[in-house]
Write an enzyme that holds these catalytic residues in place. Structure first.
Site, short mmCIF file in Angstrom:
data_model
loop_
_atom_site.label_atom_id
_atom_site.label_comp_id
_atom_site.label_asym_id
_atom_site.label_seq_id
_atom_site.Cartn_x
_atom_site.Cartn_y
_atom_site.Cartn_z
N GLY A 1 0.80 -1.22 0.00
CA GLY A 1 0.00 0.00 0.00
C GLY A 1 0.83 1.27 0.00
O GLY A 1 0.34 2.34 0.35
N ALA A 2 2.09 1.17 -0.40
CA ALA A 2 2.97 2.35 -0.40
C ALA A 2 3.09 2.94 -1.81
O ALA A 2 3.87 3.86 -2.05
CB ALA A 2 4.35 1.99 0.14
N SER B 1 0.51 -5.52 -5.23
CA SER B 1 -0.56 -6.38 -5.75
C SER B 1 -0.24 -6.83 -7.18
O SER B 1 -0.41 -8.00 -7.52
CB SER B 1 -1.90 -5.67 -5.70
OG SER B 1 -1.89 -4.49 -6.46
N LEU C 1 3.91 1.02 -4.52
CA LEU C 1 4.91 0.28 -5.30
C LEU C 1 4.30 -0.92 -6.00
O LEU C 1 5.00 -1.75 -6.57
CB LEU C 1 6.06 -0.17 -4.39
CG LEU C 1 6.74 0.96 -3.63
CD1 LEU C 1 7.82 0.42 -2.70
CD2 LEU C 1 7.34 1.96 -4.61
N SER C 2 2.98 -1.02 -5.93
CA SER C 2 2.23 -2.06 -6.64
C SER C 2 2.61 -3.47 -6.23
O SER C 2 2.94 -4.30 -7.08
CB SER C 2 2.39 -1.89 -8.15
OG SER C 2 1.61 -0.83 -8.54
N ASP D 1 1.22 -0.76 -13.90
CA ASP D 1 1.79 -1.52 -12.78
C ASP D 1 2.21 -2.92 -13.20
O ASP D 1 3.33 -3.36 -12.95
CB ASP D 1 0.77 -1.63 -11.64
CG ASP D 1 0.33 -0.27 -11.14
OD1 ASP D 1 1.00 0.73 -11.48
OD2 ASP D 1 -0.68 -0.19 -10.42
P1 ADP Z 1 -0.16 -1.85 -3.43
O1 ADP Z 1 -0.19 -0.37 -3.65
O2 ADP Z 1 1.05 -2.26 -2.66
O3 ADP Z 1 -0.37 -2.63 -4.67
P2 ADP Z 1 -2.73 -2.93 -2.79
O4 ADP Z 1 -3.67 -2.66 -1.70
O5 ADP Z 1 -3.16 -2.74 -4.19
O6 ADP Z 1 -1.40 -2.12 -2.46
O7 ADP Z 1 -2.25 -4.45 -2.69
C1 ADP Z 1 -1.71 -4.95 -1.52
C2 ADP Z 1 -2.18 -6.37 -1.29
O8 ADP Z 1 -1.41 -7.30 -2.10
C3 ADP Z 1 -1.94 -6.84 0.13
O9 ADP Z 1 -2.99 -6.41 0.98
C4 ADP Z 1 -1.91 -8.35 -0.05
O10 ADP Z 1 -3.21 -8.86 -0.14
C5 ADP Z 1 -1.21 -8.50 -1.40
N1 ADP Z 1 0.24 -8.70 -1.16
C6 ADP Z 1 1.24 -7.81 -1.34
N2 ADP Z 1 2.44 -8.34 -0.95
C7 ADP Z 1 2.17 -9.59 -0.53
C8 ADP Z 1 2.97 -10.65 0.00
N3 ADP Z 1 4.27 -10.51 0.19
N4 ADP Z 1 2.34 -11.80 0.31
C9 ADP Z 1 1.01 -11.96 0.14
N5 ADP Z 1 0.20 -11.00 -0.35
C10 ADP Z 1 0.77 -9.82 -0.67
MG MG Z 2 -2.09 -2.39 -5.91
#
Ligand code: ADP
Ligand code: MG
Length: 388
Positions: A121-122, A127, A124-125, A171
């Site tokens: 959630g910073a 997801s 950096l994608s 992304d």
């Molecule tokens: P971001 O901006 O980092 O993409 P999102 O809210 O779109 O934030 O996605 C974050 C989600 O991706 C997390 O809540 C989790 O469900 C999944 N995720 C990210 N990193 C991991 C990880 N190392 N292991 C499992 N799930 C992850």
């Molecule tokens: Mg994301």
């Protein structure tokens, strides 16, 4: 060997036996070109050293068994009934199975372990990294023979439809197509892309996490899209060839939009200028002119803050702190806005001192310590294991 690859392999062996394959897919930064993707413009992303690792292996039944090392949780389901899970991390993997199956690529049962170090959630994608690692691994495991761009589009579709997040294509594209020490100019209209060198002995890229996440972000994002659409609809009355802000120039915007709400004019002006700025920034990189590149980052921030109105006091504070430091040659907020990280271009020898100083003043002002992560530009999605 990288500890995260080791973890992905070790936990797999502990729970499931021997993995067929371990895939790494990185997070991404975007150097310049913000809010340009949905206006058919250019962006300039790069994949980074922080990444997600997925180890995967085929099963003989139709079960899907997953383990997240970071969440310390198991998920169990099957390929016949792919439904949203309460374990949110599993959804990013299920989303990929869902999109593959809907396109006629039937996955057999499989086990997978996920491990990563992309701050969540910073901006950096993380997801997209989970999605890209998963689709790449499943493509290898089941021999679907999908090319990278197809996987990018399917991963984006997975995020749009199963997860329900209306993200652009950048992304997943950046995670999948990154190369070491190169940034990628992505034409978000044609999906053509060009690599440019981003290698400097003198400067380092530094992310500073404001640790702010405003609930405004999603609704304001949608409002900005509507403002851009309103601007285009108006411009089209005089210039039928304008299909998106990509086709307009600052002059046209200033001339034709004077009848519209001042806010809409400002939004459109920012986008049109930013699209041009990406192209100019690539010229800077060809010449190795990081000073000129960094100046553009500051100008982008000013546009995002004053014209596009997607910054917040915390992000402005961090960029102002960067601008006031003689060894920081560029900085801007990165991502949709209203929180997340700033991206800074900092002289190597000043890195530690700048982090200390900005952390201290930010803590004094906002009562939280910001995160500080130096990043390097590394390659995109790839097979990295198994190794014992
Ligand atoms: P971001 O901006 O980092 O993409 P999102 O809210 O779109 O934030 O996605 C974050 C989600 O991706 C997390 O809540 C989790 O469900 C999944 N995720 C990210 N990193 C991991 C990880 N190392 N292991 C499992 N799930 C992850
Ligand atoms: Mg994301």
């Amino acid at each position: 060997m990288n500890l995260l690859i080791q973890d992905a392999g070790r936990y797999y062996r502990e729970h499931f036996g021997e993995p067929n394959i371990i895939v790494r897919s990185p997070g991404r930064i975007n150097l310049i070109g913000e809010h340009t993707d949905y206006n058919d413009g250019f962006a300039l992303p790069a994949s980074i050293d922080n990444a997600v690792y997925v180890s995967i292996g085929a099963r003989t039944d139709d079960q899907i068994h997953l383990f997240s090392v970071d969440y310390k949780e198991f998920y169990k389901g099957n390929t016949a009934t792919i439904e949203i899970s309460l374990q949110s991390w599993a959804n990013y993997i299920l989303a990929i199975v869902d999109v593959l199956q809907k396109a006629g690529y039937n996955c057999g049962g499989f086990n997978a372990v996920v491990r990563g170090d992309i701050p969540i959630g910073a901006g950096l994608s993380s997801s997209a990294a989970v999605e890209c690692a998963t689709i790449f691994a499943l493509n290898e495991l089941f021999g679907f023979k999908l090319d990278r761009m197809t996987m990018v589009k399917m991963a984006q579709q997975a995020e749009n439809e199963f997860i329900g997040v209306r993200c652009g294509i950048m992304d997943q594209f950046a995670s999948m197509f990154g190369k070491p020490d190169q940034v990628i100019e992505l034409d978000c209209r044609s999906l053509d892309y060009t690599y440019f060198p981003f290698e400097s002995a003198e400067y380092e890229l530094l992310l500073i996490n404001s640790r702010v996440k405003h609930s405004l972000a999603d609704s304001e994002y949608n409002l900005r899209r509507l403002d851009c659409e309103a601007g285009v609809a108006h411009l089209q009355r005089f210039h039928p060839n304008i299909k998106s802000l990509r086709d307009a120039t600052p002059e046209i915007v200033k001339q034709e939009l004077h009848l519209l709400d001042k806010k809409i004019v400002q939004r459109c002006l920012y986008v049109v200028e930013e699209i041009a700025r990406v192209q100019e920034a690539c010229e800077d990189l060809k010449r190795g002119d990081f000073i000129s590149f960094g100046k553009k980052m500051f100008i982008t921030h000013k546009g995002l803050s004053e014209l596009y109105n997607v910054s917040c006091p915390e992000l402005d504070f961090l960029v102002n702190a960067a601008a006031a430091h003689k060894d920081v040659i560029g900085a801007r907020m990165m991502g949709g806005g209203f929180g997340g990280c700033t991206l800074n271009l900092v002289k190597k020898e000043a890195l530690a001192e700048f982090i200390d100083r900005v952390s201290e003043t930010y803590l004094e002002t906002y009562g939280v310590l910001p995160g500080a992560y130096p990043v390097t530009i590394e390659g995109g999605t790839a097979v990295v294991g198994p190794a014992k």
